[in-house]
Motif scaffolding. Structure first.
Motif, PDB file in Angstrom:
ATOM      1  N   LEU A 104      -1.343  50.104  44.789  1.00 42.19           N
ATOM      2  CA  LEU A 104      -1.683  51.349  44.744  1.00 42.19           C
ATOM      3  C   LEU A 104      -3.330  51.039  44.298  1.00 42.19           C
ATOM      4  N   ASP A 105      -3.944  52.311  43.856  1.00 43.15           N
ATOM      5  CA  ASP A 105      -5.769  52.155  43.260  1.00 43.15           C
ATOM      6  C   ASP A 105      -5.243  52.437  42.128  1.00 43.15           C
ATOM      7  N   TRP A 106      -5.670  51.903  40.585  1.00 46.08           N
ATOM      8  CA  TRP A 106      -5.000  50.396  41.055  1.00 46.08           C
ATOM      9  C   TRP A 106      -4.799  49.353  39.809  1.00 46.08           C
ATOM     10  N   LYS A 107      -3.061  49.550  40.787  1.00 43.91           N
ATOM     11  CA  LYS A 107      -1.726  49.251  39.849  1.00 43.91           C
ATOM     12  C   LYS A 107      -1.198  48.762  40.902  1.00 43.91           C
ATOM     13  N   TRP A 108       0.206  47.853  40.697  1.00 44.94           N
ATOM     14  CA  TRP A 108       1.082  47.359  41.360  1.00 44.94           C
ATOM     15  C   TRP A 108       2.376  48.180  40.980  1.00 44.94           C
ATOM     16  N   LEU A 109       3.135  48.404  42.110  1.00 47.06           N
ATOM     17  CA  LEU A 109       4.556  48.997  41.813  1.00 47.06           C
ATOM     18  C   LEU A 109       5.047  47.855  42.340  1.00 47.06           C
ATOM     19  N   PHE A 110       6.698  48.138  41.819  1.00 48.12           N
ATOM     20  CA  PHE A 110       7.424  46.929  42.240  1.00 48.12           C
ATOM     21  C   PHE A 110       8.876  47.416  42.273  1.00 48.12           C
ATOM     22  N   LEU A 111       9.136  47.491  43.211  1.00 49.97           N
ATOM     23  CA  LEU A 111      10.555  47.910  43.900  1.00 49.97           C
ATOM     24  C   LEU A 111      11.450  47.429  44.296  1.00 49.97           C
ATOM     25  N   TYR A 112      12.866  47.017  42.796  1.00 52.11           N
ATOM     26  CA  TYR A 112      14.374  46.313  43.356  1.00 52.11           C
ATOM     27  C   TYR A 112      14.812  47.086  44.215  1.00 52.11           C
ATOM     28  N   PRO A 113      15.321  46.687  45.425  1.00 50.31           N
ATOM     29  CA  PRO A 113      16.231  48.079  46.121  1.00 50.31           C
ATOM     30  C   PRO A 113      17.495  47.423  45.692  1.00 50.31           C
ATOM     31  N   GLU A 114      17.716  46.179  45.164  1.00 47.77           N
ATOM     32  CA  GLU A 114      19.488  46.049  45.092  1.00 47.77           C
ATOM     33  C   GLU A 114      19.628  46.581  43.623  1.00 47.77           C
ATOM     34  N   GLN A 115      18.773  46.476  42.868  1.00 50.62           N
ATOM     35  CA  GLN A 115      19.300  46.607  41.405  1.00 50.62           C
ATOM     36  C   GLN A 115      18.661  48.343  41.349  1.00 50.62           C
ATOM     37  N   GLN A 116      18.351  49.163  42.604  1.00 52.60           N
ATOM     38  CA  GLN A 116      17.681  50.569  42.352  1.00 52.60           C
ATOM     39  C   GLN A 116      17.012  50.332  40.696  1.00 52.60           C
ATOM     40  N   VAL A 117      15.721  50.056  41.030  1.00 47.83           N
ATOM     41  CA  VAL A 117      15.026  50.219  39.385  1.00 47.83           C
ATOM     42  C   VAL A 117      13.812  49.647  39.933  1.00 47.83           C
ATOM     43  N   ALA A 118      12.445  49.764  39.030  1.00 48.88           N
ATOM     44  CA  ALA A 118      10.786  49.925  39.665  1.00 48.88           C
ATOM     45  C   ALA A 118      10.207  49.509  38.388  1.00 48.88           C
ATOM     46  N   SER A 119       9.313  49.377  38.334  1.00 48.60           N
ATOM     47  CA  SER A 119       8.267  49.005  37.454  1.00 48.60           C
ATOM     48  C   SER A 119       7.068  48.128  37.467  1.00 48.60           C
ATOM     49  N   VAL A 120       6.015  48.970  37.017  1.00 48.99           N
ATOM     50  CA  VAL A 120       4.523  48.990  37.127  1.00 48.99           C
ATOM     51  C   VAL A 120       3.834  48.236  36.255  1.00 48.99           C
ATOM     52  N   ASN A 121       2.791  47.262  37.227  1.00 48.68           N
ATOM     53  CA  ASN A 121       2.066  46.666  36.828  1.00 48.68           C
ATOM     54  C   ASN A 121       2.907  45.541  35.844  1.00 48.68           C
ATOM     55  N   GLU A 122       4.098  45.313  35.761  1.00 47.52           N
ATOM     56  CA  GLU A 122       5.152  43.944  34.805  1.00 47.52           C
ATOM     57  C   GLU A 122       6.522  43.012  36.074  1.00 47.52           C
ATOM     58  N   LEU A 123       6.258  42.602  36.394  1.00 47.72           N
ATOM     59  CA  LEU A 123       7.136  41.691  37.596  1.00 47.72           C
ATOM     60  C   LEU A 123       7.741  40.890  37.119  1.00 47.72           C
ATOM     61  N   VAL A 124       9.255  41.527  36.835  1.00 47.53           N
ATOM     62  CA  VAL A 124      10.200  40.657  36.173  1.00 47.53           C
ATOM     63  C   VAL A 124      10.995  39.793  37.595  1.00 47.53           C
ATOM     64  N   VAL A 125      11.427  38.757  37.013  1.00 51.61           N
ATOM     65  CA  VAL A 125      12.465  37.595  37.790  1.00 51.61           C
ATOM     66  C   VAL A 125      13.077  36.620  36.818  1.00 51.61           C
ATOM     67  N   PRO A 126      14.015  36.746  37.752  1.00 51.98           N
ATOM     68  CA  PRO A 126      15.096  35.194  36.922  1.00 51.98           C
ATOM     69  C   PRO A 126      14.657  33.865  37.027  1.00 51.98           C
ATOM     70  N   ALA A 127      14.546  32.787  36.338  1.00 45.79           N
ATOM     71  CA  ALA A 127      13.664  31.487  36.834  1.00 45.79           C
ATOM     72  C   ALA A 127      15.030  30.993  38.023  1.00 45.79           C
ATOM     73  N   GLY A 128      14.148  29.984  37.992  1.00 44.19           N
ATOM     74  CA  GLY A 128      15.400  29.329  39.531  1.00 44.19           C
ATOM     75  C   GLY A 128      15.606  30.085  40.460  1.00 44.19           C
ATOM     76  N   THR A 129      15.185  31.264  40.691  1.00 44.26           N
ATOM     77  CA  THR A 129      16.410  31.738  42.041  1.00 44.26           C
ATOM     78  C   THR A 129      14.766  32.265  42.647  1.00 44.26           C
ATOM     79  N   PRO A 130      15.274  31.767  44.272  1.00 44.88           N
ATOM     80  CA  PRO A 130      14.105  32.816  45.362  1.00 44.88           C
ATOM     81  C   PRO A 130      13.443  34.293  44.894  1.00 44.88           C
ATOM     82  N   VAL A 131      12.444  34.574  45.202  1.00 39.58           N
ATOM     83  CA  VAL A 131      11.715  35.991  45.632  1.00 39.58           C
ATOM     84  C   VAL A 131      11.160  36.022  46.561  1.00 39.58           C
TER      85      VAL A 131
END
Length: 289
Positions: A120-147
């Protein structure tokens, strides 16, 4: 090269201090390619110094041969080294380009996590379709799991890059691109945009938190209590803004990402009328109340 790697190892954005398999392979290609190219650079530098020393004016042993024109042995050396260098570099590039294709899934026993990314202008939107949540300007992922990232843009071209995970990729309006990455250990990495997109470009960076499976589940549960990302909140989110603080959304309107890609949702508005030149829409002009 070892000294260079050690010098860069403490840097948050060091390409040589990779924290995932893709980044490690790319760092290895960079190091090997540099060593191969040094096969031309170092001998050339050494021979230049030797020639300058040997053919100095005070050296009476050096023979001046003004009629010399050709030597097959010298030509063989001069052309064979660059030829072999090109062959080796081409082979590395060919193999690496196929092995590290961004769209190719990573091998793992774990099911990949899908993340939909919108610049977006000027930020990042991350959608997690399986978890049905979203975040802005922060990406959280499980270590050791392919993304598996599926990326698009709400307005202009942009680029998504987490240097220590590897593989920068562009985001474009009306299109999607794919990228597969994995963090192989827990920690906080640095993500950013590498494509100029306007006033707030320099603040389009975000933390990437690689956490344990349990911590990721806890983060998802904690995000469930956040506001809903529906059409009204997305329209507000799409407005131009600079240095937005990270925040989460507890649920996401169905098909939001698809509608962004299909452009059935209008792109974010530009600067408001009457604002000072260059001031983004959600940033008040100087002197405003």
């Amino acid at each position: 090269m070892t000294a260079l790697a050690l010098a860069l190892s403490g840097c948050q954005m060091s390409l040589l201090n990779a924290k995932g398999p893709v980044g490690a392979d790319e760092a290895n290609i960079l190091v090997v390619a540099s060593i191969i190219m040094l096969a031309i650079i170092l001998p050339t530098m050494v021979v230049t110094l030797v020639f300058a020393w040997w053919f100095r004016a005070s050296n009476t042993k050096a023979h001046y041969r003004p009629d010399w024109a050709f030597s097959g042995k010298i030509e063989l050396v001069v052309w064979s080294v660059p030829f072999l260098t090109i062959v080796f570099l081409g082979g590395i590039a060919w193999i690496g380009a196929h092995r590290l294709d961004p769209a190719v899934p990573l091998e793992s026993d774990k099911t990949p996590l899908r993340v939909q990314v919108v610049s977006l202008d000027w930020k990042w939107l991350f959608l997690y379709p399986e978890q049905q949540v979203a975040s802005v300007n922060e990406l959280v992922v499980p270590a050791g799991t392919p993304v598996q990232f599926i990326l698009t843009s709400s307005s202009v071209w942009n680029s998504f890059f987490v240097p220590r995970l590897g593989s920068m990729i562009y985001t474009m309006r009306g299109m999607t691109s794919q990228l597969n990455l994995m963090a192989d250990q827990e920690g906080t990495l640095h993500g950013l945009s590498t494509h100029f997109s306007g006033d707030g470009f320099s603040d389009m960076h975000f933390p990437v938190r690689a956490v344990s499976d349990g911590a990721f589940t806890a983060w998802v549960q904690g995000a469930k209590g956040s506001p809903v990302l529906d059409m009204a909140s997305y329209t507000e989110l799409a407005r131009q803004s600079i240095a937005d603080a990270p925040r989460t959304f507890g649920s996401v309107e169905p098909d939001l990402f698809r509608r962004i890609v299909d452009q059935t949702i209008p792109k974010g508005p530009g600067p408001t009328q009457g604002a000072e030149s260059g001031a983004p829409a959600s940033v008040k002009p100087k002197g405003g109340s």
